[in-house]
Design a protein around this motif. Structure first.
Motif, PDB file in Angstrom:
ATOM      1  N   LEU A 256       0.962  -0.939  -0.194  1.00 22.17           N
ATOM      2  CA  LEU A 256       0.136  -0.134  -0.047  1.00 22.17           C
ATOM      3  C   LEU A 256       1.106   0.883   0.246  1.00 22.17           C
ATOM      4  O   LEU A 256       0.578   1.936  -0.633  1.00 22.17           O
ATOM      5  CB  LEU A 256      -1.437  -0.007   1.367  1.00 22.17           C
ATOM      6  CG  LEU A 256      -1.430   1.149   1.285  1.00 22.17           C
ATOM      7  CD1 LEU A 256      -2.522   1.387   0.343  1.00 22.17           C
ATOM      8  CD2 LEU A 256      -2.752   1.280   2.370  1.00 22.17           C
ATOM      9  N   LYS A 257       2.142   1.328   0.562  1.00 23.02           N
ATOM     10  CA  LYS A 257       2.754   2.266   0.642  1.00 23.02           C
ATOM     11  C   LYS A 257       3.304   2.692  -0.826  1.00 23.02           C
ATOM     12  O   LYS A 257       3.692   3.356  -0.830  1.00 23.02           O
ATOM     13  CB  LYS A 257       3.777   1.924   1.539  1.00 23.02           C
ATOM     14  CG  LYS A 257       3.984   2.376   3.617  1.00 23.02           C
ATOM     15  CD  LYS A 257       4.283   1.900   4.083  1.00 23.02           C
ATOM     16  CE  LYS A 257       5.627   3.029   4.379  1.00 23.02           C
ATOM     17  NZ  LYS A 257       6.507   2.481   5.423  1.00 23.02           N
ATOM     18  N   LYS A 258       3.793   1.603  -1.272  1.00 17.19           N
ATOM     19  CA  LYS A 258       5.364   1.593  -2.638  1.00 17.19           C
ATOM     20  C   LYS A 258       3.132   2.096  -3.534  1.00 17.19           C
ATOM     21  O   LYS A 258       3.244   3.095  -4.903  1.00 17.19           O
ATOM     22  CB  LYS A 258       5.601   0.629  -3.152  1.00 17.19           C
ATOM     23  CG  LYS A 258       5.417   0.115  -4.472  1.00 17.19           C
ATOM     24  CD  LYS A 258       6.057  -1.002  -4.773  1.00 17.19           C
ATOM     25  CE  LYS A 258       6.866  -0.893  -6.249  1.00 17.19           C
ATOM     26  NZ  LYS A 258       7.246  -2.714  -6.723  1.00 17.19           N
ATOM     27  N   ALA A 259       2.465   1.510  -3.640  1.00 12.85           N
ATOM     28  CA  ALA A 259       1.168   2.281  -4.309  1.00 12.85           C
ATOM     29  C   ALA A 259       0.556   3.767  -4.127  1.00 12.85           C
ATOM     30  O   ALA A 259       0.464   4.185  -4.767  1.00 12.85           O
ATOM     31  CB  ALA A 259      -0.272   1.263  -4.404  1.00 12.85           C
ATOM     32  N   THR A 260       0.700   3.993  -3.363  1.00 12.29           N
ATOM     33  CA  THR A 260       0.735   5.301  -2.162  1.00 12.29           C
ATOM     34  C   THR A 260       1.825   5.857  -2.920  1.00 12.29           C
ATOM     35  O   THR A 260       1.192   6.964  -3.297  1.00 12.29           O
ATOM     36  CB  THR A 260       0.273   5.212  -0.938  1.00 12.29           C
ATOM     37  OG1 THR A 260      -0.380   4.703  -0.393  1.00 12.29           O
ATOM     38  CG2 THR A 260      -0.085   6.585  -0.344  1.00 12.29           C
ATOM     39  N   ARG A 261       2.954   5.982  -2.621  1.00 14.20           N
ATOM     40  CA  ARG A 261       4.111   6.987  -3.604  1.00 14.20           C
ATOM     41  C   ARG A 261       3.801   6.570  -4.816  1.00 14.20           C
ATOM     42  O   ARG A 261       4.356   7.913  -5.742  1.00 14.20           O
ATOM     43  CB  ARG A 261       5.310   6.056  -3.044  1.00 14.20           C
ATOM     44  CG  ARG A 261       5.747   6.233  -1.944  1.00 14.20           C
ATOM     45  CD  ARG A 261       7.203   5.954  -0.921  1.00 14.20           C
ATOM     46  NE  ARG A 261       7.972   4.390  -1.400  1.00 14.20           N
ATOM     47  CZ  ARG A 261       7.127   3.140  -1.178  1.00 14.20           C
ATOM     48  NH1 ARG A 261       7.523   4.143   0.106  1.00 14.20           N
ATOM     49  NH2 ARG A 261       7.410   2.887  -1.008  1.00 14.20           N
ATOM     50  N   ARG A 262       3.647   5.947  -5.738  1.00 15.21           N
ATOM     51  CA  ARG A 262       3.410   5.772  -7.068  1.00 15.21           C
ATOM     52  C   ARG A 262       2.459   7.112  -7.392  1.00 15.21           C
ATOM     53  O   ARG A 262       2.518   7.478  -8.048  1.00 15.21           O
ATOM     54  CB  ARG A 262       3.603   4.434  -7.427  1.00 15.21           C
ATOM     55  CG  ARG A 262       2.961   4.245  -9.518  1.00 15.21           C
ATOM     56  CD  ARG A 262       3.063   3.044  -9.606  1.00 15.21           C
ATOM     57  NE  ARG A 262       2.286   3.217 -11.117  1.00 15.21           N
ATOM     58  CZ  ARG A 262       2.096   2.434 -11.791  1.00 15.21           C
ATOM     59  NH1 ARG A 262       0.862   1.597 -11.096  1.00 15.21           N
ATOM     60  NH2 ARG A 262       1.842   2.728 -12.847  1.00 15.21           N
ATOM     61  N   ASN A 264       1.121   9.274  -5.734  1.00 11.17           N
ATOM     62  CA  ASN A 264       1.089  10.631  -5.158  1.00 11.17           C
ATOM     63  C   ASN A 264       1.860  11.290  -5.983  1.00 11.17           C
ATOM     64  O   ASN A 264       2.696  12.567  -6.298  1.00 11.17           O
ATOM     65  CB  ASN A 264       1.365  10.254  -3.465  1.00 11.17           C
ATOM     66  CG  ASN A 264       0.372  10.998  -2.773  1.00 11.17           C
ATOM     67  OD1 ASN A 264      -0.701  11.027  -2.945  1.00 11.17           O
ATOM     68  ND2 ASN A 264       1.013  10.097  -1.309  1.00 11.17           N
ATOM     69  N   LYS A 265       2.917  10.432  -6.441  1.00 10.22           N
ATOM     70  CA  LYS A 265       4.586  11.095  -7.513  1.00 10.22           C
ATOM     71  C   LYS A 265       3.271  11.117  -9.444  1.00 10.22           C
ATOM     72  O   LYS A 265       3.893  12.523  -9.344  1.00 10.22           O
ATOM     73  CB  LYS A 265       5.199  10.046  -7.918  1.00 10.22           C
ATOM     74  CG  LYS A 265       6.697  10.034  -8.436  1.00 10.22           C
ATOM     75  CD  LYS A 265       7.742   9.154  -9.058  1.00 10.22           C
ATOM     76  CE  LYS A 265       8.971   9.734  -9.760  1.00 10.22           C
ATOM     77  NZ  LYS A 265       9.274   8.725  -9.907  1.00 10.22           N
ATOM     78  N   LEU A 266       3.035  10.645  -9.248  1.00  4.88           N
ATOM     79  CA  LEU A 266       1.853  10.381 -10.292  1.00  4.88           C
ATOM     80  C   LEU A 266       0.953  11.980 -10.492  1.00  4.88           C
ATOM     81  O   LEU A 266       0.549  12.713 -10.542  1.00  4.88           O
ATOM     82  CB  LEU A 266       1.352  10.089 -10.955  1.00  4.88           C
ATOM     83  CG  LEU A 266       1.773   8.605 -11.884  1.00  4.88           C
ATOM     84  CD1 LEU A 266       0.230   7.114 -11.675  1.00  4.88           C
ATOM     85  CD2 LEU A 266       2.500   8.406 -12.526  1.00  4.88           C
ATOM     86  N   GLN A 267       0.131  12.127  -9.117  1.00  5.84           N
ATOM     87  CA  GLN A 267      -0.632  13.714  -8.159  1.00  5.84           C
ATOM     88  C   GLN A 267       0.178  14.875  -8.589  1.00  5.84           C
ATOM     89  O   GLN A 267      -0.127  15.811  -9.027  1.00  5.84           O
ATOM     90  CB  GLN A 267      -1.200  13.683  -7.322  1.00  5.84           C
ATOM     91  CG  GLN A 267      -2.437  12.242  -7.371  1.00  5.84           C
ATOM     92  CD  GLN A 267      -3.106  12.475  -5.544  1.00  5.84           C
ATOM     93  OE1 GLN A 267      -2.467  12.538  -4.871  1.00  5.84           O
ATOM     94  NE2 GLN A 267      -3.952  11.850  -5.932  1.00  5.84           N
ATOM     95  N   SER A 268       1.565  14.707  -7.909  1.00  2.00           N
ATOM     96  CA  SER A 268       2.290  15.459  -7.993  1.00  2.00           C
ATOM     97  C   SER A 268       2.636  15.965  -9.439  1.00  2.00           C
ATOM     98  O   SER A 268       2.936  17.200  -9.359  1.00  2.00           O
ATOM     99  CB  SER A 268       3.733  15.041  -7.119  1.00  2.00           C
ATOM    100  OG  SER A 268       4.329  16.833  -6.908  1.00  2.00           O
ATOM    101  N   LYS A 269       3.012  15.163 -10.426  1.00  2.00           N
ATOM    102  CA  LYS A 269       3.523  15.623 -11.850  1.00  2.00           C
ATOM    103  C   LYS A 269       2.703  16.446 -12.722  1.00  2.00           C
ATOM    104  O   LYS A 269       2.353  17.109 -13.018  1.00  2.00           O
ATOM    105  CB  LYS A 269       4.471  14.517 -12.118  1.00  2.00           C
ATOM    106  CG  LYS A 269       4.598  14.577 -13.536  1.00  2.00           C
ATOM    107  CD  LYS A 269       4.698  12.913 -14.325  1.00  2.00           C
ATOM    108  CE  LYS A 269       4.960  13.379 -15.626  1.00  2.00           C
ATOM    109  NZ  LYS A 269       5.850  12.770 -16.647  1.00  2.00           N
ATOM    110  N   TYR A 270       1.575  15.510 -12.300  1.00  6.40           N
ATOM    111  CA  TYR A 270       0.226  16.517 -12.909  1.00  6.40           C
ATOM    112  C   TYR A 270      -0.052  17.668 -12.798  1.00  6.40           C
ATOM    113  O   TYR A 270      -0.206  18.084 -13.438  1.00  6.40           O
ATOM    114  CB  TYR A 270      -1.351  15.698 -12.967  1.00  6.40           C
ATOM    115  CG  TYR A 270      -2.363  16.371 -13.121  1.00  6.40           C
ATOM    116  CD1 TYR A 270      -2.773  16.814 -14.255  1.00  6.40           C
ATOM    117  CD2 TYR A 270      -3.175  16.733 -12.111  1.00  6.40           C
ATOM    118  CE1 TYR A 270      -3.687  17.151 -14.363  1.00  6.40           C
ATOM    119  CE2 TYR A 270      -4.685  16.943 -12.401  1.00  6.40           C
ATOM    120  CZ  TYR A 270      -4.582  16.869 -13.308  1.00  6.40           C
ATOM    121  OH  TYR A 270      -5.887  17.877 -14.506  1.00  6.40           O
ATOM    122  N   ALA A 271       0.147  18.374 -10.947  1.00  6.11           N
ATOM    123  CA  ALA A 271      -0.619  19.277 -10.322  1.00  6.11           C
ATOM    124  C   ALA A 271       0.369  20.052 -11.045  1.00  6.11           C
ATOM    125  O   ALA A 271       0.045  21.396 -10.983  1.00  6.11           O
ATOM    126  CB  ALA A 271      -0.373  18.960  -8.839  1.00  6.11           C
TER     127      ALA A 271
END
Length: 357
Positions: A256-262, A264-271
């Motif tokens: 779950l932590k790995k999926a969350t980091r992935r 969040n990374k995509l969210q940050s890039k999109y934002a």
């Protein structure tokens, strides 16, 4: 001055009003076009790596799958995650530090075994120390997860691995200690092939524990044993406390932590991409809005002069059409996504690992 006054007097107020109404309509259309262009670019960003992209949708589904699995396991064990939350880079830094500390102590024996350069002995000694620490970490984790709360049974594979790991560690450290004491006494260089044969012969002749306790009489061997034993104990404790007692629950949290980091990374890039597009159009939108407001003020002035009532267009605020105006003022919209989560330690202990939806 008189000519100028006569020139102003000849201006038809209604013509002036019509001119400014046309200008207002032009600036309004320009503003709408800018909003449309910006909307199209934002849509393309969404398709490329935003919420409409395959990679983002896949990451979202993966997160939801692991999130549901985590909640299911937590409903059975009925407690939050119980581990010492240590970032992987911290563990590797500690392991490397311990390995560098152990390498000079073990180097003497590897000098005899390899009979190569100092650099070669250091590298082999460091690699050996790292392997010892990794084995100790594995043994500590398996000791922690012998009993499964979720399945209500003993995890025999972990028990076997833990016992074998502890036995192998004890044997390797004992061999290093016995060998260090033997060759401190000035024994002939055995070479790599006969090193273990030589030590094995001594153990067969005097017994394992007798050879080990005799080796403690040598100060160098005692230091080697203490340093290696201390490093192994630290690695085992880290492996023990950095994992949850339940194997399935621990694996679920890690996934779950790995999926969350992935995600969040995509969210940050999109934002960040989204904020970049918004900032790109902000100057033109501001200029069009200013021109619209100037034209509107002139229209109100002319209508007041002609005693005409104001309509809804005269009271219209063009900036109200821009729903992203506040986001355009943000320096980094991505921080609103990734930075809104709890600190890692609180997230883990509370079993509340969630990215911003």
């Amino acid at each position: 001055m008189a000519l100028q006054a006569r020139g102003r007097a000849t201006v038809n107020p209604r013509e002036e009003l019509a001119k400014w109404m046309g200008a207002r309509q032009k600036h309004h259309s320009e503003y709408i076009k800018l909003l449309t262009d910006r909307k199209n670019e934002l849509f393309n960003v969404e398709l490329d790596h935003g919420p409409r992209s395959d990679i983002y949708i896949g990451a979202q589904r993966e997160f939801e799958r692991h999130d549901q699995q985590f909640d299911r396991l937590q409903a059975v064990v009925r407690r939050p995650i119980n581990n010492l939350n240590i970032a992987p880079w911290i563990f590797w830094l500690l392991a490397l530090g311990l390995a560098i500390l152990e390498a000079p102590v073990n180097k003497f024996l590897f000098d005899y075994a390899i009979q190569g350069t100092n650099l070669t002995s250091y590298l082999v000694s460091t690699a050996f120390a790292i392997l010892l620490l990794l084995l100790a970490h594995l043994a500590g984790r398996c000791l922690r997860q012998i009993w499964s709360e979720y399945r209500r049974r003993v995890v025999w594979s972990n028990l076997i691995i833990a016992c074998l790991g502890v036995a192998v560690l004890a044997i390797l450290i004992s061999i290093l200690t016995i060998g260090r004491a033997r060759y401190s006494a000035g024994a002939a260089d055995p070479g790599l092939g006969s090193l273990f044969t030589d030590i094995g012969g001594q153990v067969s002749q005097h017994g394992f524990f007798t050879s080990l306790f005799s080796a403690f009489g040598d100060v160098s061997a005692l230091i080697l044993f203490t340093v290696n034993f201390g490093g192994v104990i630290i690695a085992m404790l880290l492996g023990f406390f950095s994992h949850d007692p339940d194997k399935d629950f621990d694996h679920s949290e890690a996934a779950l932590k790995k999926a969350t980091r992935r995600l969040n990374k995509l969210q940050s890039k999109y934002a960040q991409s989204r904020a970049k597009v918004i900032r790109k159009f902000t100057p033109d939108l501001t200029g069009a809005s200013r021109n619209f407001a100037d034209a509107n003020n002139k229209i109100i002035e002319m209508k007041t002069l002609l005693s005409e009532p104001l309509d809804e267009w005269d009271r219209f605020v063009l900036d109200d059409l821009d729903t992203l105006a506040e986001e355009a003022m943000e320096d980094d919209v991505g921080s609103q996504l990734a930075g809104s989560r709890l600190p890692p330690s609180e997230v883990t202990k509370g079993a509340n690992i969630r990215p911003l939806r």
